[in-house]
Design a protein around this motif. Structure first.
Motif, PDB file in Angstrom:
ATOM      1  N   SER A 136      29.080  44.195  33.922  1.00  0.00           N
ATOM      2  CA  SER A 136      30.151  44.351  34.917  1.00  0.00           C
ATOM      3  C   SER A 136      29.672  44.903  36.264  1.00  0.00           C
ATOM      4  N   ASN A 137      29.914  44.128  37.333  1.00  0.00           N
ATOM      5  CA  ASN A 137      29.632  44.623  38.687  1.00  0.00           C
ATOM      6  C   ASN A 137      30.594  45.749  39.029  1.00  0.00           C
ATOM      7  N   HIS A 138      31.797  45.649  38.482  1.00  0.00           N
ATOM      8  CA  HIS A 138      32.806  46.679  38.752  1.00  0.00           C
ATOM      9  C   HIS A 138      32.404  48.024  38.141  1.00  0.00           C
ATOM     10  N   GLY A 147      42.511  40.733  41.541  1.00  0.00           N
ATOM     11  CA  GLY A 147      42.866  41.593  42.666  1.00  0.00           C
ATOM     12  C   GLY A 147      42.531  40.993  44.027  1.00  0.00           C
ATOM     13  N   SER A 148      41.405  40.287  44.113  1.00  0.00           N
ATOM     14  CA  SER A 148      41.000  39.712  45.399  1.00  0.00           C
ATOM     15  C   SER A 148      41.979  38.612  45.815  1.00  0.00           C
ATOM     16  N   LEU A 149      42.261  37.701  44.915  1.00  0.00           N
ATOM     17  CA  LEU A 149      43.216  36.612  45.184  1.00  0.00           C
ATOM     18  C   LEU A 149      44.586  37.173  45.562  1.00  0.00           C
ATOM     19  N   GLY A 176      29.313  44.051  47.472  1.00  0.00           N
ATOM     20  CA  GLY A 176      30.209  43.294  46.605  1.00  0.00           C
ATOM     21  C   GLY A 176      31.664  43.663  46.844  1.00  0.00           C
ATOM     22  N   ASN A 177      32.554  42.895  46.204  1.00  0.00           N
ATOM     23  CA  ASN A 177      33.974  43.030  46.532  1.00  0.00           C
ATOM     24  C   ASN A 177      34.639  44.266  45.927  1.00  0.00           C
ATOM     25  N   LYS A 178      33.987  44.956  44.976  1.00  0.00           N
ATOM     26  CA  LYS A 178      34.641  46.091  44.326  1.00  0.00           C
ATOM     27  C   LYS A 178      34.724  47.335  45.220  1.00  0.00           C
ATOM     28  N   VAL A 179      33.874  47.392  46.257  1.00  0.00           N
ATOM     29  CA  VAL A 179      33.880  48.565  47.139  1.00  0.00           C
ATOM     30  C   VAL A 179      35.251  48.714  47.813  1.00  0.00           C
ATOM     31  N   ARG A 180      35.872  47.585  48.164  1.00  0.00           N
ATOM     32  CA  ARG A 180      37.183  47.623  48.820  1.00  0.00           C
ATOM     33  C   ARG A 180      38.225  48.306  47.940  1.00  0.00           C
ATOM     34  N   LYS A 181      38.218  47.969  46.655  1.00  0.00           N
ATOM     35  CA  LYS A 181      39.221  48.543  45.742  1.00  0.00           C
ATOM     36  C   LYS A 181      38.930  50.013  45.476  1.00  0.00           C
ATOM     37  N   LEU A 182      37.634  50.330  45.357  1.00  0.00           N
ATOM     38  CA  LEU A 182      37.254  51.708  45.004  1.00  0.00           C
ATOM     39  C   LEU A 182      37.609  52.701  46.105  1.00  0.00           C
ATOM     40  N   THR A 187      27.837  34.206  37.386  1.00  0.00           N
ATOM     41  CA  THR A 187      29.073  34.543  36.676  1.00  0.00           C
ATOM     42  C   THR A 187      30.315  34.296  37.531  1.00  0.00           C
ATOM     43  N   TYR A 188      30.225  34.620  38.816  1.00  0.00           N
ATOM     44  CA  TYR A 188      31.422  34.556  39.679  1.00  0.00           C
ATOM     45  C   TYR A 188      31.270  33.577  40.832  1.00  0.00           C
ATOM     46  N   SER A 189      30.476  33.996  41.835  1.00  0.00           N
ATOM     47  CA  SER A 189      30.527  33.282  43.113  1.00  0.00           C
ATOM     48  C   SER A 189      29.984  31.853  43.024  1.00  0.00           C
ATOM     49  N   VAL A 248      37.755  31.983  46.714  1.00  0.00           N
ATOM     50  CA  VAL A 248      37.289  33.253  46.163  1.00  0.00           C
ATOM     51  C   VAL A 248      37.272  33.163  44.635  1.00  0.00           C
ATOM     52  N   ALA A 249      36.262  33.783  44.017  1.00  0.00           N
ATOM     53  CA  ALA A 249      36.189  33.812  42.550  1.00  0.00           C
ATOM     54  C   ALA A 249      37.247  34.772  42.009  1.00  0.00           C
ATOM     55  N   VAL A 250      37.783  34.448  40.839  1.00  0.00           N
ATOM     56  CA  VAL A 250      38.834  35.269  40.231  1.00  0.00           C
ATOM     57  C   VAL A 250      38.393  35.798  38.873  1.00  0.00           C
ATOM     58  N   THR A 306      31.420  37.449  47.267  1.00  0.00           N
ATOM     59  CA  THR A 306      31.909  38.633  46.552  1.00  0.00           C
ATOM     60  C   THR A 306      30.799  39.415  45.852  1.00  0.00           C
ATOM     61  N   TYR A 307      29.591  38.806  45.805  1.00  0.00           N
ATOM     62  CA  TYR A 307      28.522  39.417  45.014  1.00  0.00           C
ATOM     63  C   TYR A 307      27.645  40.336  45.855  1.00  0.00           C
ATOM     64  N   ASN A 308      27.162  41.407  45.236  1.00  0.00           N
ATOM     65  CA  ASN A 308      26.244  42.325  45.901  1.00  0.00           C
ATOM     66  C   ASN A 308      24.919  41.646  46.251  1.00  0.00           C
ATOM     67  N   ALA A 341      40.092  47.247  34.267  1.00  0.00           N
ATOM     68  CA  ALA A 341      39.018  46.262  34.436  1.00  0.00           C
ATOM     69  C   ALA A 341      39.059  45.645  35.834  1.00  0.00           C
ATOM     70  N   GLY A 342      37.910  45.591  36.477  1.00  0.00           N
ATOM     71  CA  GLY A 342      37.817  44.968  37.798  1.00  0.00           C
ATOM     72  C   GLY A 342      38.472  45.772  38.910  1.00  0.00           C
ATOM     73  N   GLY A 343      39.036  46.935  38.585  1.00  0.00           N
ATOM     74  CA  GLY A 343      39.687  47.760  39.608  1.00  0.00           C
ATOM     75  C   GLY A 343      40.996  47.179  40.121  1.00  0.00           C
ATOM     76  N   SER A 344      41.574  46.228  39.349  1.00  0.00           N
ATOM     77  CA  SER A 344      42.756  45.529  39.858  1.00  0.00           C
ATOM     78  C   SER A 344      44.072  46.170  39.411  1.00  0.00           C
ATOM     79  N   SER A 345      44.245  47.462  39.693  1.00  0.00           N
ATOM     80  CA  SER A 345      45.578  48.060  39.636  1.00  0.00           C
ATOM     81  C   SER A 345      46.217  47.770  40.993  1.00  0.00           C
TER      82      SER A 345
HETATM   83  C1  LIG Z   1      34.771  41.211  40.287  1.00  0.00           C
HETATM   84  C2  LIG Z   1      34.144  40.075  40.989  1.00  0.00           C
HETATM   85  C3  LIG Z   1      34.920  38.990  41.436  1.00  0.00           C
HETATM   86  C4  LIG Z   1      36.375  38.828  41.125  1.00  0.00           C
HETATM   87  O1  LIG Z   1      37.232  39.688  41.802  1.00  0.00           O
HETATM   88  P1  LIG Z   1      38.624  40.054  41.142  1.00  0.00           P
HETATM   89  O2  LIG Z   1      39.311  40.810  42.203  1.00  0.00           O
HETATM   90  O3  LIG Z   1      38.318  40.873  39.922  1.00  0.00           O
HETATM   91  O4  LIG Z   1      39.316  38.800  40.757  1.00  0.00           O
HETATM   92  C5  LIG Z   1      34.289  37.972  42.123  1.00  0.00           C
HETATM   93  N1  LIG Z   1      32.965  38.011  42.347  1.00  0.00           N
HETATM   94  C6  LIG Z   1      32.186  39.023  41.924  1.00  0.00           C
HETATM   95  C7  LIG Z   1      30.733  38.960  42.185  1.00  0.00           C
HETATM   96  C8  LIG Z   1      32.742  40.095  41.229  1.00  0.00           C
HETATM   97  O5  LIG Z   1      31.958  41.087  40.795  1.00  0.00           O
END
Ligand SMILES: *Cc1c(COP(=O)(O)O)cnc(C)c1O
Length: 369
Positions: A90-92, A208-210, A61-67, A306-308, A202-204, A334-336, A167-171
């Motif tokens: 929360s996936n984050h 942070g991803s956008l 999933g997309n949170k690994v990049r931020k972490l 929820t997202y993708s 991309v889902a928002v 973006t999803y695992n 939240a979401g790791g978006s600092s």
């Molecule tokens: C968190 C998440 C996003 C959104 O990414 P942001 O950088 O928070 O906007 C999109 N898809 C999935 C599956 C996520 O878990």
């Protein structure tokens, strides 16, 4: 591969390598799959799938990049624990628990209630399995007070503040992970892995991803339009918030390496779309369910409701309206997709704090059943 940094942003700006915190967690670059069936069915010149679903060996999933940047900072500061916030599923929060544990840190998740789904159950069990301390409060006000209480409690217990991850790791530091993702795609384009996309979908959630992708493409001078599809309420994600996060991230980059260009946003090259949000965060939509079936039939893997799935529904709708003719499109998965059931199967939900039991004792939402 030897000599080629898995973090292309660092290769472009060696000052960042020396000064920005970073810890290796994922497997980079994530693959790009081209899918002709999809391209034909949505009427695009080409469709490529950016496979962040396999970004990590245990949990993708997309949170690994931020972490990689956030946990790098936590380690550098000598933190023992990290604390983060999110919704119950929360996936984050789960990604934070998994990778904090991997680098020897404890994780505290402070969670808000949400619509029930199988993924909520799965993520709670997986977070618990990875040793996360799970708490929940009924609303934002109560959660904020509980976060303050956790800070005091953990100072008393460990004599240190937990490292706070928003939240979401978006600092701004977390967003660096997605600035790097833009550089990663640029390298893949150069290597001929995929055509230069005209547009990325991309889902928002926390933006942070956008923000990172648009910032990276601006720094690279690549005229790639990034369409962000909002799945959280406007108090969490808005144009104004996107702009302010963009500015703060440029400032952070230039603090680490003053040679990073002072880029500005280009209104023609980014967009925040709200019409696929549906009723609320975590509430699946008919369009999303259709999109999920569509991708599966095209052999492109699965989406999360929820997202993708909402982001994919936006891409499909644009295609159906003829807006993607002659366009090379990149969809960000973006999803695992790593299977967590071998882990979660071992956990009895009764071991979780009592407030979470209702997710296991009530039905999931109809579109997820
Ligand atoms: C968190 C998440 C996003 C959104 O990414 P942001 O950088 O928070 O906007 C999109 N898809 C999935 C599956 C996520 O878990």
């Amino acid at each position: 591969m030897s000599g080629v940094s898995p973090i292309p942003l660092f290769e472009a700006y060696p000052g960042l390598t020396r000064r920005a915190p970073h810890v290796a967690l994922g497997s980079w670059p994530t693959p790009v799959d081209s899918n002709n069936t999809l391209a034909e069915s949505i009427g695009a010149a080409s469709v490529s799938l950016k496979r962040d679903d396999v970004s990590g060996a245990i949990y993708g999933g997309n949170k690994v990049r931020k972490l990689e940047f956030l946990l790098g900072d936590a380690l550098r500061r000598g933190a023992r624990e990290v604390l983060t916030v999110g919704y119950a599923g929360s996936n984050h929060a789960l990604a934070t628990a998994v990778y904090a544990k991997q680098v020897g840190l404890g994780a505290i998740s402070m969670l808000l209630p949400q619509v029930n789904a199988k993924s909520v159950q799965r993520n709670l069990l997986a977070g618990f399995h990875h040793g996360a301390e799970l708490h929940t409060r009924p609303n934002v006000g109560a959660l904020t007070r509980a976060v303050a209480w956790q800070f005091l409690r953990h100072v008393a217990k460990t004599r240190r503040l937990p490292y706070y991850i928003p939240a979401g790791g978006s600092s701004p530091l977390g967003v660096l992970g997605f600035v790097n993702a833009a550089y990663e795609v640029a390298r893949q384009i150069e290597e001929g892995v995929c055509p230069t996309p005209d547009v990325v979908y991309v889902a928002v959630g926390s933006m942070g991803s956008l923000v990172g992708l648009h910032l990276g493409f601006q720094a690279l001078r690549l005229p790639i339009r990034v369409v962000g599809v909002r799945v959280t309420p406007v108090d969490f994600a808005s144009e104004a918030k996107v702009e302010s996060l963009f500015g703060a991230t440029v400032a952070a980059l230039r603090k680490y390496d003053p040679s990073f260009p002072n880029v500005i946003m280009n209104p023609d090259l980014w967009e925040l779309r709200g019409e696929f949000f549906g009723e609320e965060y975590g509430r699946y939509t008919e369009a999303g369910a259709e999109a999920t079936g569509h991708l599966r039939e095209a052999g492109g893997g699965s989406l999360d409701g929820t997202y993708s799935a909402k982001a994919f529904a936006a891409m499909k709708s644009d295609g159906d309206r003829g807006l993607l003719e002659d366009k090379d499109v990149l969809f960000w998965l973006t999803y695992n997709s790593r299977d967590m059931t071998p882990l979660t199967g071992e956990v009895d939900y009764h071991a979780l704090p009592h407030a979470f039991h209702e997710y296991f004792e009530t039905a999931v939402q109809p579109l997820d059943a």
